[in-house]
Design a protein around this motif. Structure first.
Motif, PDB file in Angstrom:
ATOM      1  N   LEU A   1      -5.324   2.759 -19.820  1.00 49.11           N
ATOM      2  CA  LEU A   1      -5.623   2.728 -18.397  1.00 49.11           C
ATOM      3  C   LEU A   1      -7.145   2.874 -18.316  1.00 49.11           C
ATOM      4  O   LEU A   1      -7.684   3.956 -18.543  1.00 49.11           O
ATOM      5  CB  LEU A   1      -4.905   3.919 -17.750  1.00 49.11           C
ATOM      6  N   TYR A   2      -7.822   1.760 -18.047  1.00 51.90           N
ATOM      7  CA  TYR A   2      -9.285   1.833 -17.978  1.00 51.90           C
ATOM      8  C   TYR A   2      -9.704   2.441 -16.643  1.00 51.90           C
ATOM      9  O   TYR A   2      -9.116   2.134 -15.605  1.00 51.90           O
ATOM     10  CB  TYR A   2      -9.900   0.437 -18.133  1.00 51.90           C
ATOM     11  N   THR A   3     -10.746   3.281 -16.704  1.00 55.23           N
ATOM     12  CA  THR A   3     -11.203   3.918 -15.470  1.00 55.23           C
ATOM     13  C   THR A   3     -12.041   2.967 -14.610  1.00 55.23           C
ATOM     14  O   THR A   3     -12.176   3.185 -13.408  1.00 55.23           O
ATOM     15  CB  THR A   3     -12.043   5.175 -15.789  1.00 55.23           C
ATOM     16  N   HIS A   4     -12.643   1.943 -15.228  1.00 59.56           N
ATOM     17  CA  HIS A   4     -13.477   0.966 -14.507  1.00 59.56           C
ATOM     18  C   HIS A   4     -14.616   1.629 -13.734  1.00 59.56           C
ATOM     19  O   HIS A   4     -14.953   1.203 -12.631  1.00 59.56           O
ATOM     20  CB  HIS A   4     -12.630   0.126 -13.540  1.00 59.56           C
ATOM     21  N   ALA A   5     -15.185   2.694 -14.299  1.00 58.89           N
ATOM     22  CA  ALA A   5     -16.281   3.389 -13.619  1.00 58.89           C
ATOM     23  C   ALA A   5     -17.617   2.685 -13.821  1.00 58.89           C
ATOM     24  O   ALA A   5     -18.607   3.034 -13.190  1.00 58.89           O
ATOM     25  CB  ALA A   5     -16.375   4.829 -14.122  1.00 58.89           C
ATOM     26  N   GLY A   6     -17.670   1.695 -14.708  1.00 49.59           N
ATOM     27  CA  GLY A   6     -18.960   1.083 -15.055  1.00 49.59           C
ATOM     28  C   GLY A   6     -19.670   1.968 -16.055  1.00 49.59           C
ATOM     29  O   GLY A   6     -19.238   3.102 -16.310  1.00 49.59           O
ATOM     30  N   PRO A   7     -20.770   1.470 -16.649  1.00 51.10           N
ATOM     31  CA  PRO A   7     -21.420   2.269 -17.692  1.00 51.10           C
ATOM     32  C   PRO A   7     -21.903   3.617 -17.173  1.00 51.10           C
ATOM     33  O   PRO A   7     -22.508   3.684 -16.108  1.00 51.10           O
ATOM     34  CB  PRO A   7     -22.612   1.400 -18.132  1.00 51.10           C
ATOM     35  N   GLU A   8     -21.604   4.660 -17.901  1.00 50.95           N
ATOM     36  CA  GLU A   8     -22.104   5.993 -17.552  1.00 50.95           C
ATOM     37  C   GLU A   8     -23.186   6.334 -18.565  1.00 50.95           C
ATOM     38  O   GLU A   8     -22.905   6.486 -19.753  1.00 50.95           O
ATOM     39  CB  GLU A   8     -20.968   7.021 -17.583  1.00 50.95           C
TER      40      GLU A   8
ATOM     41  N   ARG B   1       0.817  -1.220   0.000  1.00 51.61           N
ATOM     42  CA  ARG B   1       0.000   0.000   0.000  1.00 51.61           C
ATOM     43  C   ARG B   1       0.854   1.275   0.000  1.00 51.61           C
ATOM     44  O   ARG B   1       0.441   2.326   0.471  1.00 51.61           O
ATOM     45  CB  ARG B   1      -0.969   0.004   1.207  1.00 51.61           C
ATOM     46  N   ARG B   2       2.046   1.162  -0.566  1.00 50.60           N
ATOM     47  CA  ARG B   2       2.939   2.329  -0.603  1.00 50.60           C
ATOM     48  C   ARG B   2       3.297   2.736  -2.033  1.00 50.60           C
ATOM     49  O   ARG B   2       3.881   3.783  -2.251  1.00 50.60           O
ATOM     50  CB  ARG B   2       4.236   2.020   0.169  1.00 50.60           C
ATOM     51  N   GLN B   3       3.011   1.879  -2.991  1.00 48.60           N
ATOM     52  CA  GLN B   3       3.418   2.162  -4.374  1.00 48.60           C
ATOM     53  C   GLN B   3       2.257   1.922  -5.333  1.00 48.60           C
ATOM     54  O   GLN B   3       1.324   1.199  -5.009  1.00 48.60           O
ATOM     55  CB  GLN B   3       4.529   1.198  -4.796  1.00 48.60           C
ATOM     56  N   VAL B   4       2.470   2.484  -6.513  1.00 47.44           N
ATOM     57  CA  VAL B   4       1.487   2.278  -7.574  1.00 47.44           C
ATOM     58  C   VAL B   4       2.007   1.190  -8.503  1.00 47.44           C
ATOM     59  O   VAL B   4       3.210   1.110  -8.756  1.00 47.44           O
ATOM     60  CB  VAL B   4       1.316   3.615  -8.342  1.00 47.44           C
ATOM     61  N   GLU B   5       1.097   0.345  -8.996  1.00 51.45           N
ATOM     62  CA  GLU B   5       1.527  -0.700  -9.948  1.00 51.45           C
ATOM     63  C   GLU B   5       0.674  -0.605 -11.205  1.00 51.45           C
ATOM     64  O   GLU B   5      -0.523  -0.902 -11.174  1.00 51.45           O
ATOM     65  CB  GLU B   5       1.348  -2.079  -9.315  1.00 51.45           C
ATOM     66  N   LEU B   6       1.298  -0.179 -12.281  1.00 56.62           N
ATOM     67  CA  LEU B   6       0.529  -0.006 -13.509  1.00 56.62           C
ATOM     68  C   LEU B   6       1.089  -0.872 -14.644  1.00 56.62           C
ATOM     69  O   LEU B   6       1.125  -0.438 -15.798  1.00 56.62           O
ATOM     70  CB  LEU B   6       0.539   1.470 -13.943  1.00 56.62           C
ATOM     71  N   HIS B   7       1.494  -2.096 -14.312  1.00 53.14           N
ATOM     72  CA  HIS B   7       2.090  -2.963 -15.346  1.00 53.14           C
ATOM     73  C   HIS B   7       1.148  -3.158 -16.528  1.00 53.14           C
ATOM     74  O   HIS B   7       1.557  -3.310 -17.661  1.00 53.14           O
ATOM     75  CB  HIS B   7       2.433  -4.341 -14.769  1.00 53.14           C
ATOM     76  N   GLU B   8      -0.163  -3.159 -16.223  1.00 51.65           N
ATOM     77  CA  GLU B   8      -1.167  -3.442 -17.251  1.00 51.65           C
ATOM     78  C   GLU B   8      -1.098  -2.496 -18.452  1.00 51.65           C
ATOM     79  O   GLU B   8      -1.524  -2.852 -19.543  1.00 51.65           O
ATOM     80  CB  GLU B   8      -2.558  -3.336 -16.616  1.00 51.65           C
ATOM     81  N   VAL B   9      -0.584  -1.274 -18.258  1.00 44.21           N
ATOM     82  CA  VAL B   9      -0.639  -0.322 -19.376  1.00 44.21           C
ATOM     83  C   VAL B   9       0.420  -0.606 -20.442  1.00 44.21           C
ATOM     84  O   VAL B   9       0.372  -0.061 -21.539  1.00 44.21           O
ATOM     85  CB  VAL B   9      -0.513   1.166 -18.953  1.00 44.21           C
ATOM     86  N   GLY B  10       1.354  -1.464 -20.111  1.00 44.57           N
ATOM     87  CA  GLY B  10       2.319  -1.870 -21.143  1.00 44.57           C
ATOM     88  C   GLY B  10       3.466  -0.887 -21.349  1.00 44.57           C
ATOM     89  O   GLY B  10       4.201  -0.995 -22.317  1.00 44.57           O
ATOM     90  N   PHE B  11       3.617   0.074 -20.442  1.00 41.66           N
ATOM     91  CA  PHE B  11       4.789   0.970 -20.492  1.00 41.66           C
ATOM     92  C   PHE B  11       5.650   0.652 -19.267  1.00 41.66           C
ATOM     93  O   PHE B  11       5.122   0.495 -18.164  1.00 41.66           O
ATOM     94  CB  PHE B  11       4.372   2.441 -20.435  1.00 41.66           C
TER      95      PHE B  11
ATOM     96  N   LEU C   1      -1.022   6.680 -24.885  1.00 44.97           N
ATOM     97  CA  LEU C   1      -1.669   6.044 -23.735  1.00 44.97           C
ATOM     98  C   LEU C   1      -3.071   6.626 -23.659  1.00 44.97           C
ATOM     99  O   LEU C   1      -3.233   7.844 -23.741  1.00 44.97           O
ATOM    100  CB  LEU C   1      -0.896   6.381 -22.455  1.00 44.97           C
ATOM    101  N   SER C   2      -4.079   5.767 -23.525  1.00 45.17           N
ATOM    102  CA  SER C   2      -5.406   6.355 -23.383  1.00 45.17           C
ATOM    103  C   SER C   2      -5.982   6.038 -22.011  1.00 45.17           C
ATOM    104  O   SER C   2      -5.642   5.023 -21.402  1.00 45.17           O
ATOM    105  CB  SER C   2      -6.341   5.900 -24.503  1.00 45.17           C
ATOM    106  N   ILE C   3      -6.839   6.942 -21.573  1.00 48.13           N
ATOM    107  CA  ILE C   3      -7.591   6.734 -20.335  1.00 48.13           C
ATOM    108  C   ILE C   3      -9.054   6.691 -20.753  1.00 48.13           C
ATOM    109  O   ILE C   3      -9.613   7.712 -21.173  1.00 48.13           O
ATOM    110  CB  ILE C   3      -7.311   7.875 -19.327  1.00 48.13           C
ATOM    111  N   CYS C   4      -9.624   5.509 -20.753  1.00 49.11           N
ATOM    112  CA  CYS C   4     -10.982   5.316 -21.293  1.00 49.11           C
ATOM    113  C   CYS C   4     -11.831   4.566 -20.290  1.00 49.11           C
ATOM    114  O   CYS C   4     -11.317   3.838 -19.448  1.00 49.11           O
ATOM    115  CB  CYS C   4     -10.934   4.460 -22.561  1.00 49.11           C
TER     116      CYS C   4
END
Ligand code: F6R
Length: 612
Positions: free
Chosen positions: A392-399, A278-288, A374-377
């Motif tokens: 980087l998906y926002t995972h907000a669910g359908p808006e 709970r001290r770092q961010v992990e964004l391996h999924e974005v592929g960068f 990189l997109s944020i969608c």
């Protein structure tokens, strides 16, 4: 813009298509229509206005059949009249269309010269004429569609039926979104502009790519390239959204539901992106990789509307935390100014829908110049997501509400995660500093719950001021984009003119607007700008403006000068934009409710702006 839905299979397609259209009504709502075959005979029902008008007509028409295709329209060519409503039909070829045929004037002239008569002012009708002409020239239905589409310039997502082949439904795509899906039963297929239309029926979807078409028949679906007819192998995606997510769930409006979903939405955005310690961010999924982040020498953020406001906050975080020079561009401006981009530029496209035409075109422009994208969608498999090097998906669910709420706050969370990850890679923050921001992020859902408890207070304020004809929103620094966002929310759903301004800039012009009738929303968080904003607030009061202040809970000084004060439990300087956003959404929402406007589908707007 515009929503299309289609069904082919053993059940009655009319209720399926109508249900799907209802989920897509946010894409356009000035007219609607549906077509099916009843005992082999083509039957069409169209209506001006919202979908409920079409529903009323259908009750009398007693339509039932399969296949069925339907459309909800956001007018581009031709006013919202019944003859201009889709589906359009010519010699048994039935078409629903989302997009624009750019060369329709020359095509229409060519067809008229050959004796064709048109019954609408739309660009879409051309397509049914072109296909019919190819069929009459001897081609089979799919070949005729391919030949006709090779003449069309512009963007399209199409659903097409043909009276002589009532067991076939064709979908085609270029530049406008379209998904095809498998039903639960053998020989059951769906098509739709967007996933929410299908959630109740199917989870196995294929995202059609540009220049592809799907031919659905009871014995199978074949996806082929429009130009050469070659079959394309497509991946089947499993959709994880729950159908309940696309329902109002007891709330009066989708917008209110989505405002209240923000604590959960933000938790979902954070899920799996914070390390176990709970001290770092992990964004391996974005592929960068961290190496990639070190190589970036400049960031350009592209977006429109609310997403652009998120980008403005993102700039602040990327520059102050990761120390990367960052520009934020309105996508429709960026693409026409020959921007300076190179291989070390990271281009970030922010888009809830992932289909906004201007953002997509800007992305393509940047890609052409060598930038990494990189997109944020929010919408999985959307065009912008698929054309990016990483998502980087926002995972907000359908808006569903046309006014964006939870998409915005989750975009902000993604941008902060990104800035922290980049800061770690570039060693511009210490481990302790990063850990403290991560802790703040993890605490955020709780603070958002608290800020939602202010809803009754905002309802009262909205009741008091909803007759105002103008509003001014002021803030500084990180919260200046939140003032812009608050003003945008108010104007789009309540139709009250509102402007957001950096508080320090007020004296250079907008101060002339201030009088006793003007409510002025001032954001006064406890941060480095506090004293300066307080001075600006007093400048408003000195000119009789009616200040509605948002500040840290318990602040007395601000209360002394303001007509209304809303006390916010703060999240710290960097995270405050998130907690200050929510009350502004609520203020706009209740104001619109008191004004009696259509909150979820405000006039002239559409959720997904797929035209330039
Ligand atoms: C405002 C709003 C719009 C969108 C804009 C971009 O509430 O919803 O301003 O933010 O049309 O849409 P996306 O994010 O889908 O690219």
């Amino acid at each position: 813009m515009c929503g299309i839905v289609g069904y082919l299979g053993p059940r009655d397609g009319v209720p399926v298509v109508m249900d799907g259209l209802q989920k897509l009504e946010y894409r356009g709502y000035d007219s609607a229509g549906i077509a099916t075959f009843v005992d082999g005979e083509l039957a069409i029902c169209r209506s001006v206005g919202k979908l409920r008008e079409l529903q009323k007509k259908l009750l009398q028409a007693d339509l039932a059949g399969s296949p069925a295709i339907g459309h909800t329209r956001w007018a581009t060519h031709g006013r919202p009249t019944e003859p201009n409503a889709h589906p359009h039909v010519y010699h048994g070829v039935v078409v629903v269309h989302n997009g624009i045929v750019e060369n329709y004037i020359s095509l229409r002239g060519e067809l008229e010269a050959a004796g064709h008569h048109f019954s609408s002012e739309t660009d879409t009708e051309i397509i049914s004429h072109l296909i019919a002409r190819e069929i009459e020239g001897g081609r089979d239905f799919p070949a005729a569609v391919r030949a006709a589409l090779s003449r069309v310039r512009g963007a399209f997502a199409l659903g097409i039926l043909y009276e002589q082949e009532p067991q076939t439904m064709i979908a085609a795509r270029k530049g406008s979104p379209l998904v095809a899906a498998y039903g639960e039963q053998q020989g059951e297929y769906y098509l739709a502009s967007d996933i929410p239309a299908l959630l109740a029926y199917s989870r196995e979807v294929i995202f059609l790519d540009d220049d592809e078409m799907a031919v659905c028949r009871p014995d199978g679906m074949v996806v082929m390239n429009i130009a050469d007819g070659r079959e394309c192998r497509k991946e089947i995606h499993r959709v994880t959204w729950d159908p309940i997510m696309a329902e109002k769930g007891g709330y009066k409006h989708f917008m209110l539901k989505e405002i209240f979903e923000q604590p959960q939405a933000v938790s979902n955005t954070l899920l799996g992106r914070v390390a176990e310690n709970r001290r770092q961010v992990e964004l391996h999924e974005v592929g960068f990789s961290h190496d990639d982040w070190r190589r970036v020498n400049r960031v350009v953020i592209l977006a429109c509307g609310t997403s652009w406001h998120a980008g403005l906050v993102g700039k602040f975080w990327l520059e102050s935390l990761a120390r990367i020079p960052t520009e934020v561009d309105i996508a429709s401006e960026f693409r026409y100014r020959d921007p300076l981009i190179d291989e070390q530029t990271l281009l970030i496209a922010i888009s809830q829908s992932g289909e906004t035409a201007d953002t997509l075109a800007g992305l393509q422009e940047g890609k052409g110049k060598g930038a990494k994208i990189l997109s944020i969608c929010n919408v999985m498999g959307s065009s912008i997501a698929r054309q990016s090097d990483g998502v980087l998906y926002t995972h907000a669910g359908p808006e569903i509400g046309v006014a964006s709420t939870k998409a915005f706050t989750t975009q902000l969370v993604c941008l902060l995660l990104l800035a922290l990850d980049m800061a770690a890679a570039r060693q511009t923050m210490t481990e302790e500093e990063i850990a403290s921001q991560v802790a703040g992020l993890l605490h955020l859902p709780l603070l958002l719950e608290k800020v939602l408890e202010l809803a009754p207070r905002l309802e009262k304020i909205a009741r008091r001021y909803h007759r105002a004809s103008d509003y001014l929103y002021l803030a500084r620094g990180l919260n200046y984009p939140i003032a812009l966002e608050g003003a945008l929310k108010l104007k789009e759903i309540s139709y009250i003119h509102a402007e957001g301004y950096p508080a320090g800039e007020m004296k250079h012009g907008p101060i002339a607007l201030i009088d006793e009738h003007l409510p002025v929303v001032v954001l006064v968080p406890h941060d480095r700008h506090y004293e300066k904003v307080l001075n600006n607030l007093q400048e408003v009061v000195a000119r009789d403006g009616r200040v509605i202040a948002f500040t840290a809970a318990g602040d007395r000084k601000v209360a002394e000068f303001s007509a209304e004060v809303v006390g916010i439990e703060e999240a710290g300087e960097l995270l405050n934009p998130l907690v200050y956003t929510v009350p502004l959404q609520l203020l706009a929402y209740y104001t619109a409710v008191f004004k009696g406007t259509d909150v979820d589908q405000p006039r002239n707007l559409a959720k997904s702006v797929t035209v330039e």
